[in-house]
Design a protein around this motif. Structure first.
Motif, short mmCIF file in Angstrom:
data_model
loop_
_atom_site.label_atom_id
_atom_site.label_comp_id
_atom_site.label_asym_id
_atom_site.label_seq_id
_atom_site.Cartn_x
_atom_site.Cartn_y
_atom_site.Cartn_z
N THR A 360 -5.25 15.21 -8.44
CA THR A 360 -4.09 14.16 -8.10
C THR A 360 -4.59 12.71 -8.13
OG1 THR A 360 -3.02 15.86 -6.55
CG2 THR A 360 -2.14 13.75 -6.72
N PRO A 361 -5.65 12.41 -7.31
CA PRO A 361 -6.31 10.94 -7.35
C PRO A 361 -6.59 10.24 -8.59
CG PRO A 361 -7.39 12.27 -5.76
CD PRO A 361 -6.55 13.41 -6.45
N VAL A 362 -7.07 11.12 -9.52
CA VAL A 362 -7.24 10.92 -10.59
C VAL A 362 -6.22 10.14 -11.55
CG1 VAL A 362 -8.57 11.23 -12.94
CG2 VAL A 362 -9.34 12.31 -10.83
N TRP A 363 -5.11 11.28 -11.60
CA TRP A 363 -3.92 10.61 -12.19
C TRP A 363 -3.21 9.70 -11.62
CZ3 TRP A 363 -4.40 12.29 -16.76
CH2 TRP A 363 -4.83 13.29 -17.14
N ASN A 364 -3.30 9.62 -10.14
CA ASN A 364 -2.54 8.55 -9.47
C ASN A 364 -3.29 7.38 -10.16
OD1 ASN A 364 -0.53 10.11 -8.25
ND2 ASN A 364 -1.81 10.13 -6.42
N THR A 365 -4.66 7.41 -9.90
CA THR A 365 -5.60 5.89 -10.18
C THR A 365 -4.89 5.34 -11.73
OG1 THR A 365 -6.98 6.71 -8.71
CG2 THR A 365 -7.57 4.93 -10.52
N ALA A 371 0.04 1.13 -14.63
CA ALA A 371 1.55 0.14 -14.63
C ALA A 371 1.20 -1.08 -13.78
CB ALA A 371 2.32 0.95 -13.41
N SER A 372 0.19 -1.41 -12.96
CA SER A 372 0.06 -2.54 -12.26
C SER A 372 -0.38 -3.80 -13.28
CB SER A 372 -0.73 -2.62 -11.25
OG SER A 372 -1.88 -1.90 -11.24
N VAL A 373 -1.21 -3.25 -13.98
CA VAL A 373 -1.96 -4.10 -15.19
C VAL A 373 -0.91 -4.37 -16.22
CG1 VAL A 373 -3.68 -4.03 -17.16
CG2 VAL A 373 -4.25 -3.33 -14.82
N PHE A 374 -0.11 -3.52 -16.70
CA PHE A 374 0.99 -4.03 -17.39
C PHE A 374 1.94 -5.00 -16.92
CE2 PHE A 374 5.30 -3.65 -19.26
CZ PHE A 374 5.03 -3.64 -20.73
N GLY A 432 4.39 5.30 -4.60
CA GLY A 432 3.47 4.75 -5.25
C GLY A 432 3.85 3.28 -5.72
N LEU A 433 4.81 2.89 -5.75
CA LEU A 433 5.31 1.63 -5.99
C LEU A 433 4.75 0.52 -5.22
CD1 LEU A 433 7.30 -0.26 -7.75
CD2 LEU A 433 9.15 -0.04 -6.31
N VAL A 434 4.64 0.56 -3.61
CA VAL A 434 4.01 -0.13 -2.96
C VAL A 434 2.48 -0.47 -3.27
CG1 VAL A 434 5.16 -0.28 -0.78
CG2 VAL A 434 3.81 1.62 -1.15
N ILE A 435 1.76 0.63 -3.68
CA ILE A 435 0.55 0.67 -4.02
C ILE A 435 0.23 -0.21 -5.27
CG2 ILE A 435 -1.59 1.88 -5.08
CD1 ILE A 435 -0.78 3.93 -2.91
N VAL A 436 1.22 -0.07 -6.22
CA VAL A 436 1.24 -1.12 -7.49
C VAL A 436 1.62 -2.39 -7.07
CG1 VAL A 436 2.48 -1.30 -9.55
CG2 VAL A 436 1.96 1.20 -9.01
N SER A 506 -6.32 -2.20 0.17
CA SER A 506 -4.79 -2.40 0.33
C SER A 506 -4.34 -0.97 0.04
CB SER A 506 -4.08 -3.33 -0.81
OG SER A 506 -4.28 -2.68 -1.96
N SER A 507 -4.80 -0.13 -0.92
CA SER A 507 -4.18 1.16 -1.08
C SER A 507 -4.43 1.97 0.19
CB SER A 507 -4.98 1.96 -2.45
OG SER A 507 -5.06 1.29 -3.32
N LEU A 508 -5.60 1.83 0.93
CA LEU A 508 -5.88 2.48 1.98
C LEU A 508 -4.87 2.42 3.18
CD1 LEU A 508 -8.25 4.38 2.66
CD2 LEU A 508 -9.59 2.52 3.91
N VAL A 509 -4.56 1.00 3.10
CA VAL A 509 -3.16 1.02 4.32
C VAL A 509 -1.90 1.63 3.77
CG1 VAL A 509 -2.12 -0.69 5.43
CG2 VAL A 509 -4.40 -1.16 4.90
N LEU A 510 -1.81 1.59 2.38
CA LEU A 510 -0.67 1.92 1.86
C LEU A 510 -0.41 3.63 1.32
CD1 LEU A 510 -0.12 -1.38 -0.33
CD2 LEU A 510 1.05 -0.80 1.77
N TYR A 511 -1.53 4.30 1.27
CA TYR A 511 -1.36 5.50 0.80
C TYR A 511 -0.53 6.49 1.68
CZ TYR A 511 -4.93 8.19 3.24
OH TYR A 511 -5.69 8.91 4.00
N VAL A 512 -0.04 7.55 1.03
CA VAL A 512 0.25 8.72 1.79
C VAL A 512 -0.10 9.93 0.97
CG1 VAL A 512 2.46 7.81 2.90
CG2 VAL A 512 2.54 9.07 0.42
N GLY A 513 -0.25 11.05 1.59
CA GLY A 513 -0.87 12.28 0.84
C GLY A 513 -0.65 12.38 -0.70
#
Lengths: 564, 360
Positions: A360-365, A371-374, A432-436, A506-513
């Motif tokens: 999961t983390p690989v795909w999420n990353t 998305a964010s880079v685009f 995932g949007l907040v992380i992006v 920032s992801s560490l603050v914003l992630y959930v499982g």
């Protein structure tokens, strides 16, 4: 990003036929909307929260009074400054030394040195900390090896370790920035100084360094800001060496007994420290713009004999130690493990675990960073265009606002975004949007700046020529400007991808499982002592990163310093 | 072939009025030059015609149609830029075809037009080159061919030669002139180089501080300047301060038998090549101002020499064509010079030229 996309389509849909109407106005409005929504509003919320008493909810200065009176917070401020200045000093010594050696002497394998420096630079930020633990921690490989022959060295934990890690992690920034400047020092000026009777060493301090002072101070500022914003390193090897970033995260992160007001106040102090350094750097470098139109490239000496050997040893030692964490992670990822303990032998079991249970983390990353880079590239290019081609107060102010993310540490940005989007009117926590969003706003300025710089190299008359030949302003932009700055933008996009993939704080603050990313998962694995898994994930991240960097270098014709 | 009318164009940037009601008419097929120092408003006027800037007031009319409401890309005006603005990512041929593509011209026609353009600017065989493989002069030829290819109603050129070195400048200048005459495209040319303006133009418009000082043929502007600014800016001019002595013109210690204008603060002017050096043995003494001058400096330039003289009426520069050996040896000596009345221009305090001649 949505705002800019909408503005783009509207700008290109029409409007050019209307008289005196500039479609870029819509981009300007969209850009301000982004800045307001993702930067001003969240940071304002943090600022407000910092003035709120945690128990009563009333406006007060309690948090700030605590920050400057309670011992543990004062210690955190002191430690943050120590880590920042220490990391900066270490990185400057290593980076300037390496730059001098490689630009002024013929060193064998310069390309290899540059590659190793870049590997050190783009290694996932906390791989460093973790790999140092593997090597020099309580049970570290090197430490045990030395202990077996009777040499006892202290563990890496604590202030010394943090500063050492920072120095070896951030020196490549200094190296790349000052190499460029040293390569542009006019040889005649240095020769004139020696002709006037200065010894080479005195010439170095009296002439060469003052000439490249703007680059040195810029690099110093960058390494200071990076050091005090770093969360993973002090968290993993600082032990009781608490800094503002770790304190803020702990205060905010603890579900029960958390103290968001205090966390916010600490965040503000952290921003204040960065800002103070930015202002200081501006004061130092304001008048130092040296331009000469006659240019003779600096002289490159042969490095021979004992001096040659020594110079090679120094250069390679610096980059090898810098790249050591990345190398260690790759080697350890292939070691056999039994639970958290490494066993003798080679194995792919860590990778099997990644594929079977933690994919999961690989795909999420991959999804979040693409998305964010685009969004970063589209918005950054448009904003860069505004800033460089439509100079007016509103764009100048926009450019100024985009300086802010440079001094806001990732932890603080994460806290700001979660504070703002944790409840009505916009509840986005856990998506995932907040992380992006956090990665987007943190990296947008870099992209906008590089687009603006690329456009400054391009004469405005190129677009005017296309317009006079019958192309509308929007078509002229697409047919002439975009193809010309395209390679630069793409190279910048790949570098943004590198930082987006490696974003931890920032992801560490914003992630959930369900939205855990690779850096977060690696961090958690290191905390749990699952070094095999951490190594495998780190190696995957490293490969992706190096691939992106290689692509960027190919596209930009090896002008590294313009990328990083 | 189009006629251009510019009617009372006004333009300010902030508090600065850069164009103060400019009126001009450019005849069909004419090569018309806007000449003036930097900051005189010539480039702003050109960009307003092109549509890159908007005037605050006034009209731009081409063949009777007002075009100032149209966006730049719908004006059908070709432009040649100071920095060439050749698209670096396109070949020479693609650059020339660029405007034709926007007009959806068929491939065969585009090819024919590109070939013609390459021949016209003498770049045959270089169509597949990239601009980075060309010299500055060649790049500007591409810029010219590209602008001409769309057969615009007007061709605008913004200091197209100022980035080239002297020799190339003259070559390309001649080519621009020939091509423009052949195609007959009405051309507005901006320059601050007065020699270039004289060489290339049908008519010159001398501008200063947002105002048209004089419009005329190169001969008129040079030989019969109507404004003091035009006289000073185009070529070299000696100015001698003068005042009135009982209705007569007085310069220094001399009172001339010439009627003075009503208001003081006027000046006499004469071109260096019209100053007669050496003691003239014949001629009517009343037909010229006779002076003695100490030769301070002689600059020998081959086909001519420049003499800087201190005279009782101030410093005067004289130019002598094909100087003899003896004439170059007079440095430090005092010699006689004469300023023929029919070559002297009188400028009033307002800067207007008035007739100068012996009082009757």
């Amino acid at each position: 990003m949505k705002g800019a996309g909408g503005a783009l389509s509207r700008a290109f849909g029409g409007g050019t036929a209307r008289r005196g109407f500039d479609p870029w106005i819509l981009v300007l409005v969209g850009a301000w909307a982004i800045v307001a929504l993702l930067l001003i509003w969240p940071l304002w919320s943090v600022l407000m929260a910092s003035f709120r008493d945690n128990d009563t909810g009333a406006l007060s200065l309690t948090n700030y009074i605590d920050v400057f009176t309670l011992r543990s917070y004062r210690r955190a401020i002191g430690n943050t400054l120590l880590a920042g200045l220490g990391g900066m000093a270490g990185a400057l010594v290593l980076g300037v030394t390496l730059a001098l050696v490689t630009t002024r002497f013929r060193i064998r394998g310069r390309v290899l040195i540059q590659i190793l420096a870049v590997v050190a630079l783009v290694s996932p930020p906390f791989i460093g900390a973790y790999a140092w633990i593997v090597l020099f921690g309580a049970n570290g490989v090197v430490r045990q090896g030395l202990a077996s022959v009777g040499i006892d060295i202290p563990t890496i934990y604590g202030a010394t370790g943090v500063i050492l890690v920072f120095a070896f992690k951030f020196f490549p920034h200094v190296f790349l920035i000052t190499s460029g400047a040293l390569g542009a020092v006019n040889r005649s000026v240095e020769e004139a100084a020696e002709g006037l009777g200065l010894s080479p060493l005195r010439r170095l301090f009296k002439v060469t360094f003052p000439l490249i002072l703007p680059s040195i101070t810029a690099a110093a500022l960058l390494t200071f800001v990076l050091s005090i914003a770093d969360f993973g390193t002090p968290r993993l090897i600082g032990r009781d060496f608490n800094v503002l970033a770790t304190e803020a995260f702990m205060l905010f992160g603890t579900e029960m007994g958390g103290n968001p007001g205090m966390a916010s106040a600490l965040s503000m102090v952290l921003i204040g420290l960065s800002m103070a350094l930015v202002l200081l750097q501006r004061r130092v470098t304001r008048r130092d713009v040296y331009a000469g139109n006659l240019m003779r490239k600096p002289f490159v000496r042969e490095a021979t004999g004992w001096r040659g050997v020594a110079l090679h040893v120094v250069a390679y030692a610096i980059v090898l130690v810098g790249a050591l964490p990345a190398i260690t992670a790759v080697i350890f990822s292939f070691r056999r493990t039994s639970g958290p303990v490494f066993q003798p032998g080679v194995s792919l079991q860590s990778y099997e675990r990644v594929i079977s249970t933690v994919s999961t983390p690989v795909w999420n990353t991959l999804v979040y960073s693409s998305a964010s880079v685009f969004a970063i590239v589209v918005a950054g290019t448009l904003i860069g265009y505004l800033v460089s081609r439509r100079p007016q107060p509103a764009t100048a102010a926009l450019d100024g606002m985009l300086m802010v993310p440079y001094v806001v540490p990732g932890i603080v940005m994460g806290i700001a975004i979660i504070t703002r989007f944790n409840g009505p009117p916009l509840e986005l926590t856990g998506t995932g949007l907040v992380i992006v969003m956090a990665v987007f706003i943190r990296r947008l300025p870099y992209s906008a700046r590089s687009a603006a710089a690329a456009l400054k190299q391009l004469s405005p008359s190129l677009e005017e020529a296309a317009i006079s030949l019958g192309y509308s302003p929007a078509r002229a932009f697409l047919r002439v400007t975009v193809p010309l700055i395209g390679p630069g933008i793409l190279a910048g996009a790949l570098m943004s991808l590198v930082t987006a993939m490696n974003e931890l704080s920032s992801s560490l603050v914003l992630y959930v499982g369900s939205t855990v990313t690779m850096p977060v998962r690696i961090y958690l694995a290191v905390l749990d002592g699952e070094y095999g898994l951490a190594s495998a994930l780190s190696s995957i991240l490293l490969v992706l990163t190096v691939a992106a960097v290689a692509g960027a270098f190919l596209l930009s014709g090896r002008k590294q310093s313009s990328l990083l | 072939m189009s006629r251009l009318d510019i009617r009372t164009i006004e333009k300010s940037f902030g508090d600065v009025r850069v164009l103060k009601g400019v009126d001009l008419t450019v005849e069909s097929g004419e090569f018309f030059t806007l000449l003036g120092p930097s900051g005189c408003g010539k480039t702003t006027l050109l960009r307003i015609i092109a549509g890159f800037q908007r005037q605050d007031a006034g009209e731009i009319v081409v063949d009777g149609d007002r075009i100032d409401a149209r966006p730049a890309h719908k004006r059908d005006i070709g432009m040649v830029f100071q920095d060439y603005a050749v698209f670096p990512h396109l070949t020479v041929a693609e650059n020339i075809a660029f405007g034709l593509r926007a007009r959806r011209m068929g491939d065969a026609d585009v090819r024919a037009r590109v070939d013609e353009g390459l021949r016209m600017v003498r770049l045959e065989g270089l169509g597949q080159r990239l601009p980075s493989e060309l010299s500055g002069g060649q790049q500007q030829r591409v810029g010219l061919a590209r602008a001409m290819a769309i057969r615009p109603k007007l061709l605008l050129m913004d200091e197209p030669l100022s980035n080239l070195d002297a020799k190339l400048r003259v070559d390309l200048r001649e080519d621009i002139r020939d091509i423009q005459k052949r195609l007959g495209i009405t051309t507005i040319y901006v320059t601050h180089d007065q020699e270039e303006a004289l060489a290339i133009s049908d008519r010159i418009c001398v501008m200063d501080r947002g105002v048209v000082e004089q419009v005329g043929t190169p001969f008129e502007v040079y030989r019969a300047p109507r404004r003091r600014f035009a006289a000073a800016f185009v070529g070299t001019m000696n100015f001698v301060a003068a005042d009135s002595d009982g209705g007569r013109v007085r310069i220094g210690p001399l009172t001339l038998p010439v009627a003075a204008p009503a208001r003081d603060g006027f000046q006499l002017a004469i071109r260096p090549e019209n100053v007669v050096v050496g003691a003239p043995t014949d001629g009517d003494a009343r037909g010229a101002i006779r002076l003695e001058g100490a030769v301070r400096k002689i600059t020998f330039l081959g086909r001519e020499a420049h003499y800087t003289l201190s005279t009782p009426v101030g410093e005067i520069v004289a130019q002598v064509a094909d100087p003899t050996r003896e004439l170059l040896d007079v440095e430090g000596r005092t010699i006689a010079i004469a300023l023929p009345y029919d070559k002297v221009v009188l400028f009033t305090a307002e800067g207007d030229a008035t007739p100068f001649g012996a009082a009757t």
